[in-house]
Write a protein that holds these residues in place. Structure first.
Motif: not given
Length: 111
Positions: A36-41, A47-54
């Motif tokens: 999967f590919m996720i594009l976050c804007f 915040e990106l790192e926090r979400r990956v850990e979650k």
């Protein structure tokens, strides 16, 4: 792979649901197979790192869904091809670390 298409479809749906729960405000695409590919804007690198850990945390408690994750954080002019290459390299590194931690989970391929 060994349990057939129906089991694979169920697993992909579970993975997509977990991704959607964490990246609820992002664009999520199935790149093919189980990737999967996720594009976050509009989010910070922190915040990106926090979400990956979650994502990793909730997938560990899901029972049968795990993720190898690779990220690329870009600001300013975005080079999507470079970001995809960097994220792919990071994902393979993450996968290697996962199998070092859980060697029994490595898929065995037979010809």
């Amino acid at each position: 792979d060994s349990q057939g298409h129906t089991a694979g479809d169920i697993l992909l749906k579970k993975a997509a649901a977990l991704l959607t729960s964490v990246f609820y405000d992002s664009e999520i695409y199935r790149a093919g197979g189980d990737e999967f590919m996720i594009l976050c804007f509009g989010i910070s690198n922190d915040e990106l790192e926090r979400r990956v850990e979650k994502l990793k945390s909730i997938s560990e408690s899901s029972g049968n869904v795990s993720f190898a994750v690779g990220c690329a954080f870009e600001t300013g002019d975005i080079d999507i091809h470079r970001a995809m290459i960097l994220a792919d390299e990071e994902m393979y590194n993450d996968k290697q670390q996962y199998y070092k931690k859980f060697p029994e989970r490595r898929r065995q391929h037979s010809l």
